[in-house]
Design a protein around this motif. Sequence first.
Motif, PDB file in Angstrom:
ATOM      1  N   PRO A 156      29.381  28.297   7.397  1.00 24.64           N
ATOM      2  CA  PRO A 156      30.006  27.028   8.052  1.00 24.64           C
ATOM      3  C   PRO A 156      29.248  25.891   6.987  1.00 24.64           C
ATOM      4  N   PRO A 157      29.734  24.924   6.632  1.00 25.02           N
ATOM      5  CA  PRO A 157      29.204  23.612   6.239  1.00 25.02           C
ATOM      6  C   PRO A 157      28.347  23.086   6.930  1.00 25.02           C
ATOM      7  N   PRO A 158      27.036  22.548   6.352  1.00 19.40           N
ATOM      8  CA  PRO A 158      25.977  22.031   7.030  1.00 19.40           C
ATOM      9  C   PRO A 158      26.590  20.434   7.711  1.00 19.40           C
ATOM     10  N   PRO A 159      26.033  20.029   8.890  1.00 18.20           N
ATOM     11  CA  PRO A 159      26.736  18.652   9.415  1.00 18.20           C
ATOM     12  C   PRO A 159      26.036  17.465   8.700  1.00 18.20           C
ATOM     13  N   ALA A 160      26.997  16.510   8.639  1.00 10.52           N
ATOM     14  CA  ALA A 160      26.258  15.507   8.004  1.00 10.52           C
ATOM     15  C   ALA A 160      25.278  14.688   8.839  1.00 10.52           C
ATOM     16  N   VAL A 161      24.305  14.022   8.049  1.00  6.91           N
ATOM     17  CA  VAL A 161      23.218  13.545   8.653  1.00  6.91           C
ATOM     18  C   VAL A 161      23.124  11.986   8.047  1.00  6.91           C
ATOM     19  N   GLN A 162      23.553  10.935   9.038  1.00  8.73           N
ATOM     20  CA  GLN A 162      23.286   9.617   8.536  1.00  8.73           C
ATOM     21  C   GLN A 162      22.266   8.772   9.491  1.00  8.73           C
ATOM     22  N   VAL A 163      21.106   9.119   9.140  1.00  7.14           N
ATOM     23  CA  VAL A 163      20.050   8.613   9.961  1.00  7.14           C
ATOM     24  C   VAL A 163      18.962   8.183   9.077  1.00  7.14           C
ATOM     25  N   HIS A 164      18.587   6.834   9.507  1.00  9.53           N
ATOM     26  CA  HIS A 164      17.408   6.071   8.568  1.00  9.53           C
ATOM     27  C   HIS A 164      16.090   6.348   9.246  1.00  9.53           C
ATOM     28  N   LEU A 165      15.280   6.707   8.463  1.00 14.96           N
ATOM     29  CA  LEU A 165      13.896   7.120   9.048  1.00 14.96           C
ATOM     30  C   LEU A 165      13.259   5.866   9.828  1.00 14.96           C
ATOM     31  N   ARG A 166      13.464   4.524   9.372  1.00 12.10           N
ATOM     32  CA  ARG A 166      12.939   3.378  10.040  1.00 12.10           C
ATOM     33  C   ARG A 166      14.162   2.458  10.206  1.00 12.10           C
ATOM     34  N   PRO A 167      14.768   2.420  11.222  1.00  9.71           N
ATOM     35  CA  PRO A 167      15.781   1.399  11.328  1.00  9.71           C
ATOM     36  C   PRO A 167      15.679  -0.098  11.310  1.00  9.71           C
ATOM     37  N   ARG A 168      16.461  -0.666  10.692  1.00  9.48           N
ATOM     38  CA  ARG A 168      16.535  -2.106  10.427  1.00  9.48           C
ATOM     39  C   ARG A 168      17.499  -2.774  11.014  1.00  9.48           C
TER      40      ARG A 168
END
Length: 552
Positions: free
Chosen positions: A184-196
């Motif tokens: 299965p394809p890996p899930p997409a991850v849209q997470v910034h390490l340090r939110p702004r």
Amino acid sequence: MNELASNPAPAVGLVSLGCAKNLVDAEIMLGALLGAGMSITNDPARADVLIINTCSFIDAAQEESVDTILEYAAQRDRLRPAQGLIVSGCLPQRHREELPRLLPEVDVFMGVDQVAQVAELVQQALRHRAAQLATTPRRANRQQLLARLAELGAGEPAEARAEIRQPAEDRHGRRPPTRVTLAPPPPAVQVHLRPRYIPDYATPRFRLTPRHFAYVKIAEGCNHPCSFCIIPRLRGSYRSRPLEDVVQEARQLVAEGCRELNLISQDTTYYGRDWRRAATAAAAETPDLCALLRALNALEGDFWIRLLYTHPAHWTEELIQTIADCPKVARYADMPLQHIHEVMLERMRRETSRAYIEDLLARIRAGIPGIALRTTFIVGFPGETEARFAALVDFVRKVRFERLGVFAYSREAGTRAAQMRGQVPAAERQRRRELLMAAQHEVAREVAAGFVGRTLRVLVEGEATARQLQAARVDSWEHGLLREADAGARRLRGRYAVARGEADAPDIDGRVYIRGGPLPPGEFATVRIVGHTDYDLMAELEGGNARHESAQ
């Protein structure tokens, strides 16, 4: 892919967990989805894509988030296999590297910075789900997942997280044949390490609260060093919204019929201080919470301004005077103190002392007559001895807070407190919570009794349902509707309206039950208090009619 091609404007469902700050993020996501031409459904089973907005503040919240994700993933498998699943909020923000492996059911993980871009991620989730259906999907194991999340942040070497097991050889030294499957394809991850990210007035928003009250997020992030808390890691550094931007949002909300503006952030009293830290010569000119309250108070209309999530270290004489001077600011302050013993305050890194707190509370009550103080405490924190806990119980009985909640300490991996000596057993933490709430229970009944005979201005929520009236003996000491200490006490009968006074914030505090009615929901009324339960008040219509105060 045919279903995706024939559905260019998918229907999206959203489940939001956690605090009011998370709720505002959910409202922004819904606004962005509607702005992109997508539809919203209240039935998760009918959604083309389901978003679960998670909380990860403490272990219990994290476990609730995981259970919710797995529950809806199983429902998808039964009812709607092509449904995309997005997990947003604090859980992926906290575990962005591990979650794609631990939760293969999820199609997209998104952080707090991506709430305004959610429409793009919805389409991405549909594409990922379509590709995943063509493979052999994996399933998460709940016990292993929760155990792994509990371990994270404790300094485990990265190599241990990616152990690869080779197939065992048989007794002839041969390995079993390799079975060819499509991974299965890996899930997409849209997470910034340090939110702004910080929302502004132009950000589309679809409110999930009733028409008559709203949460107004005045800032995001946190700069405090509390040893038990991971919020700065999840939400980034403190960043205030421009004053005029907040005022513009408030003006629009009041014009739409909002009668209560609940100001929220990780610390509302820190508002504007981030600008002062960055400024030089113009530091004295940067707005602060006092300037914001005065600007909101000057808006036309009849409404309350409620101050939530304040930190004791940043209360000032100017703030006390500002609240006293502004009639639209509710005589209510939410100020989590967490403890009172000097050693515990130091271990918690609360930036305050017992002497400071006692002096501050005295000045607030003297400067703002009639104010209701809400606070929360943590019991069972590492190093809390019986004597230190007893000091907290005595303090609660002495100060007599109008509203109070208690949390049993939650040991969070990655925090300073998690590594401290003197950890208190879980059963003892819970015992102390019950003891402190029992002490507050006595105070609360006396506080409620003090309202009898008084006339109060209340904000009507609507007519009480049969279920609410049947809950007259709810034994929750923090939340709920009507609570009766006497198991044989009569239940409320007849027709009642549900309202809140200035001392009652939405969802977390008590209620005022008004006999008779109906009264228009979302409007103010003046009623006389004729009785009380442990935490709630009972009122009646004066002369057969409550004085209804329509907004002008």
